[in-house]
Design a protein around this motif. Structure first.
Motif, PDB file in Angstrom:
ATOM      1  N   LYS A   1       0.840  -1.212   0.000  1.00  0.00           N
ATOM      2  CA  LYS A   1       0.000   0.000   0.000  1.00  0.00           C
ATOM      3  C   LYS A   1       0.871   1.257   0.000  1.00  0.00           C
ATOM      4  N   ALA A   2       1.846   1.303   0.891  1.00  0.00           N
ATOM      5  CA  ALA A   2       2.708   2.484   1.014  1.00  0.00           C
ATOM      6  C   ALA A   2       3.626   2.645  -0.197  1.00  0.00           C
ATOM      7  N   GLU A   3       4.261   1.557  -0.603  1.00  0.00           N
ATOM      8  CA  GLU A   3       5.235   1.600  -1.699  1.00  0.00           C
ATOM      9  C   GLU A   3       4.581   1.964  -3.031  1.00  0.00           C
ATOM     10  N   MET A   4       3.337   1.526  -3.216  1.00  0.00           N
ATOM     11  CA  MET A   4       2.645   1.756  -4.485  1.00  0.00           C
ATOM     12  C   MET A   4       1.647   2.915  -4.407  1.00  0.00           C
ATOM     13  N   ASN A   5       1.611   3.588  -3.257  1.00  0.00           N
ATOM     14  CA  ASN A   5       0.728   4.730  -3.061  1.00  0.00           C
ATOM     15  C   ASN A   5      -0.737   4.375  -3.374  1.00  0.00           C
ATOM     16  N   LEU A   6      -1.189   3.267  -2.810  1.00  0.00           N
ATOM     17  CA  LEU A   6      -2.560   2.795  -3.031  1.00  0.00           C
ATOM     18  C   LEU A   6      -3.463   3.392  -1.949  1.00  0.00           C
ATOM     19  N   GLU A   7      -3.924   4.586  -2.206  1.00  0.00           N
ATOM     20  CA  GLU A   7      -4.733   5.303  -1.227  1.00  0.00           C
ATOM     21  C   GLU A   7      -6.109   4.686  -1.031  1.00  0.00           C
ATOM     22  N   ASN A   8      -6.532   3.832  -1.950  1.00  0.00           N
ATOM     23  CA  ASN A   8      -7.849   3.211  -1.824  1.00  0.00           C
ATOM     24  C   ASN A   8      -7.813   1.907  -1.017  1.00  0.00           C
ATOM     25  N   LEU A   9      -6.669   1.593  -0.385  1.00  0.00           N
ATOM     26  CA  LEU A   9      -6.544   0.388   0.437  1.00  0.00           C
ATOM     27  C   LEU A   9      -6.443   0.735   1.909  1.00  0.00           C
ATOM     28  N   ASN A  10      -7.081  -0.095   2.720  1.00  0.00           N
ATOM     29  CA  ASN A  10      -6.956  -0.037   4.166  1.00  0.00           C
ATOM     30  C   ASN A  10      -6.698  -1.472   4.619  1.00  0.00           C
ATOM     31  N   VAL A  11      -5.570  -1.725   5.258  1.00  0.00           N
ATOM     32  CA  VAL A  11      -5.207  -3.078   5.682  1.00  0.00           C
ATOM     33  C   VAL A  11      -5.497  -3.224   7.167  1.00  0.00           C
ATOM     34  N   LYS A  12      -6.264  -4.257   7.504  1.00  0.00           N
ATOM     35  CA  LYS A  12      -6.591  -4.562   8.898  1.00  0.00           C
ATOM     36  C   LYS A  12      -5.906  -5.871   9.274  1.00  0.00           C
ATOM     37  N   SER A  13      -5.065  -5.807  10.294  1.00  0.00           N
ATOM     38  CA  SER A  13      -4.342  -6.996  10.767  1.00  0.00           C
ATOM     39  C   SER A  13      -5.187  -7.745  11.789  1.00  0.00           C
TER      40      SER A  13
END
Length: 182
Positions: free
Chosen positions: A96-108
């Motif tokens: 998400k950070a490396e590819m600048n995917l602002e439309n992703l939210n990762v929940k662990s």
């Protein structure tokens, strides 16, 4: 729904592939070697969707299949990826950070431990039996939610009593479920 790949789709896939190879050497995230097969498998069911989702959930995201590739195409859709395995969710957060995917939210965390919200689309790739998946997703879907499951053989027994359509391509069964299953 028509699949319109953005002009930078292949470039993004290549960058994702590089990140995955790098992480996979150390963390063994997936056994898949041919990324193009995974991409095709991930995006093929977009043509079955009835409408463009604004919010989507991927349950048990693992190494990001199908959610990452779907998010490349469905750029105006807000994606929440649920992955309780820390090394996999850390990988997804890095992507998400490396590819600048602002439309992703990762929940662990597991989806059933999260605060529910209604999504337009729920995806999951070979995570668990269909009825068990619908059970853990309670509170995240309603009668308008499209539920898209990536399954192998033997899926017909899993969807008995569920209003679902099966689409088959190669060795994959895509299950599209519409409506609310409480």
């Amino acid at each position: 729904m028509k699949i319109d790949k953005p002009s930078d789709f292949n470039e993004k896939v290549e960058k994702f592939s590089e990140i995955l190879r790098k992480f996979n050497r150390v963390h063994n995230l997936t056994n898949y070697k041919n990324i193009s097969e995974i991409v095709d498998d991930s995006i093929r069911p977009l043509e079955f969707l009835e409408y463009y989702p604004k919010t989507a959930i991927d349950v048990g995201s693992g190494a990001g299949f199908p959610a990452i590739f779907l998010a490349f195409i469905l750029k105006d859709c807000s994606w929440t990826l649920f992955e309780p395995n820390l090394k996999k969710s850390s990988f997804l957060s890095y992507v998400k950070a490396e590819m600048n995917l602002e439309n992703l939210n990762v929940k662990s965390e597991k989806i059933e431990l999260s605060s529910p919200f209604i999504a337009d689309l729920i995806t999951s790739r070979a995570l668990m039996k269909t009825k068990d998946l619908l059970k853990i997703c309670k509170g995240f879907h309603d009668e308008k939610t499209q539920i898209l499951l990536y399954k192998g053989s033997g899926v017909k027994d899993e969807i008995v009593g569920i209003d679902a359509k099966i689409y088959n391509f190669k060795n994959r069964n895509y299950i599209l479920i519409g409506g609310y299953y409480g």
